[in-house]
Enzyme design. Structure first.
Site, PDB file in Angstrom:
ATOM      1  N   ASP A 224       0.827  -1.223   0.000  1.00 29.12           N
ATOM      2  CA  ASP A 224       0.000   0.000   0.000  1.00 29.12           C
ATOM      3  C   ASP A 224       0.854   1.262   0.000  1.00 29.12           C
ATOM      4  OD1 ASP A 224       0.707  -0.322   2.728  1.00 29.12           O
ATOM      5  OD2 ASP A 224      -1.299   0.191   3.483  1.00 29.12           O
TER       6      ASP A 224
ATOM      7  N   GLY B 266      -4.399  -5.757  17.971  1.00 36.34           N
ATOM      8  CA  GLY B 266      -3.006  -6.107  17.703  1.00 36.34           C
ATOM      9  C   GLY B 266      -2.819  -7.456  17.040  1.00 36.34           C
TER      10      GLY B 266
ATOM     11  N   LEU C 121      -5.736  -7.508  12.474  1.00 32.45           N
ATOM     12  CA  LEU C 121      -7.083  -7.395  11.894  1.00 32.45           C
ATOM     13  C   LEU C 121      -7.571  -5.957  11.889  1.00 32.45           C
ATOM     14  CD1 LEU C 121      -8.739 -10.555  13.478  1.00 32.45           C
ATOM     15  CD2 LEU C 121      -7.560 -10.324  11.290  1.00 32.45           C
TER      16      LEU C 121
ATOM     17  N   ASP D 165      -6.461  -0.215   5.298  1.00 35.86           N
ATOM     18  CA  ASP D 165      -7.336  -0.722   6.354  1.00 35.86           C
ATOM     19  C   ASP D 165      -8.655   0.043   6.406  1.00 35.86           C
ATOM     20  OD1 ASP D 165      -5.067  -2.143   6.789  1.00 35.86           O
ATOM     21  OD2 ASP D 165      -4.606  -1.281   8.754  1.00 35.86           O
TER      22      ASP D 165
END
Ligand code: ADP
Ligand code: MG
Length: 388
Positions: A42, A128, A131, A178
């Site tokens: 990314d 942590g 996810l 994310d």
């Protein structure tokens, strides 16, 4: 396989009323995400293929009129934090509250004046574990504030607000993947995101229809070099791009690697090779999903893991053991997911082999003397929105 539980929206609204005295104006939710493939691509302006998962962060919220923000979380030890919007600046809020308050700061930085808010947060996204509980909290607050204050930003714009909060208020130099997954995800789909143009496309990911379960194996380890390692890998990528004369590693193709081998030092070359081949794997996976479906992507998951282990060197013994034992007990493919040096692996597993894979990974961890991993299934779920 016990998934984390979270109180229903009505329970969270009741807890809000108990804490703040008045009822919330609504309850919003935003999911965590799993990155199916495309790791450390990314920030190199490349491709990623995450999906929103069926574990989310909820926020009960109400407007205030006095420029004050009160924020509390059911997260253990979080407490309640009160700030004034006029006094916010990077560094003025630290700890967990920097995520929700950072979003409000970033909205104001984008020119939207907020009247003040009360927020109560609750989450079923493991923290942590790779996810992205951080994006879930940011996006839940972003959609709540956007609707309540009438700022009218689109989901891609809110993703940038969340990223800015994390980069500047929290101080974590992360990309926009994310938040994009958390906001744009759709049930049964992955989000194919081009991190240069920020163009996103939904890609069908019918795991259940294909008889498949995607297991998350949270190793519960976080190695101390994770922060330094992430910054170090970013620096290697920037150096590689500069030496190759391109604005980002996105501009390089697999065919350019022969030239890169002759130009770069051995370590920088391996870092570059990971990013270039990983971008190609994301594009390949999108093609394979369309042509053959999720049963055919196992080899790409395995190749991605090998590249992160050997070229990018961000795996660790616990992640390698999770991947290897899942693979040799029925998983079609497996890879570490997230930033690396700990966190979680994913294993694409036929329904019939799920129990065998879980038992094998648990046994392998016990035999190696590692703490027991948390293993659970995730499904591609809807992105952020209003619950009540
Ligand atoms: P990840 O995003 O992989 O879960 P991060 O380190 O990026 O891990 O973000 C985790 C941090 O986000 C936590 O340490 C905490 O500060 C904050 N956070 C996440 N979920 C919550 C929550 N429900 N309540 C309060 N803070 C949270
Ligand atoms: Mg995070």
């Amino acid at each position: 396989m016990t998934p984390p539980v979270t109180p229903a929206a009505t329970d969270l609204a009741a807890a809000f009323t108990e804490r703040y005295g008045d009822e919330p104006a609504g309850v919003w939710a935003a999911p965590g995400r799993v990155n199916l493939i495309g790791e450390h691509t990314d920030y190199n302006e490349g491709f990623v293929l995450p999906f929103a998962i069926d574990h989310s962060t909820r926020v009960a919220a109400a407007l205030r009129t006095d420029r004050t923000v009160r924020v509390a979380s059911t997260f253990s030890g979080a407490g309640e934090v009160t700030v004034n919007l006029d006094e916010l600046q990077p560094g003025s809020v630290t700890g967990w509250a920097a995520y929700p308050v950072g979003v409000l700061w970033a909205l104001e930085q984008a020119g939207h004046r907020l009247p003040g808010l009360d927020l109560l947060i609750d989450s079923s996204v493991p923290v942590g574990a790779g996810l992205s509980s951080s994006a879930a909290i940011e996006c839940a607050v972003a959609v709540a504030a956007n609707e309540l204050a009438g700022t009218g930003l689109s989901a891609p714009e809110l993703a940038l607000v969340g990223q800015r909060a994390e980069n500047e208020m929290v101080g974590a130099p992360t990309g926009v993947m994310d938040q994009s997954a958390s906001l744009l995800g759709r049930s049964g789909h992955a989000v194919f995101l081009d991190c240069r143009s920020l163009k996103a496309q939904l890609v069908p990911l019918p795991l259940a229809d294909a008889g498949l379960t995607l297991l998350v194996i949270d190793t519960r380890v976080s190695h101390s070099h994770s922060t330094g390692g992430y910054a170090d890998r970013r620096a290697s990528c920037e150096r590689g791009a500069e030496l190759m004369g391109v604005s980002s590693l996105r501009e390089l193709r697999v065919a350019d690697l022969a030239e890169a081998a002759g130009t770069l030092d051995e370590e920088t070359f391996r870092r570059v090779r990971h990013v270039v081949t990983e971008n190609a794997r994301v594009e390949d996976m999108v093609g394979i999903l369309a042509a053959k479906g999720p049963g055919a992507i196992g080899a790409l998951l395995d190749a991605s893991h090998a590249s992160m282990r050997d070229d990018f060197e961000i795996s660790c013994p616990e992640l390698d053991l999770a991947v290897d034992s899942a693979r040799s007990n029925g998983a079609l493919g497996a890879r570490m997911t997230g930033g690396g040096f700990g966190g979680a692996a994913i294993a694409l597993t036929p329904h019939d082999d799920v129990e065998r894979v879980i038992a094998a990974v648990e046994e392998a961890f016990a035999a190696a003397g590692y703490a027991a991993p948390a293993i659970f299934a995730v499904l591609p779920a809807d992105g952020a929105g209003r619950l009540a």
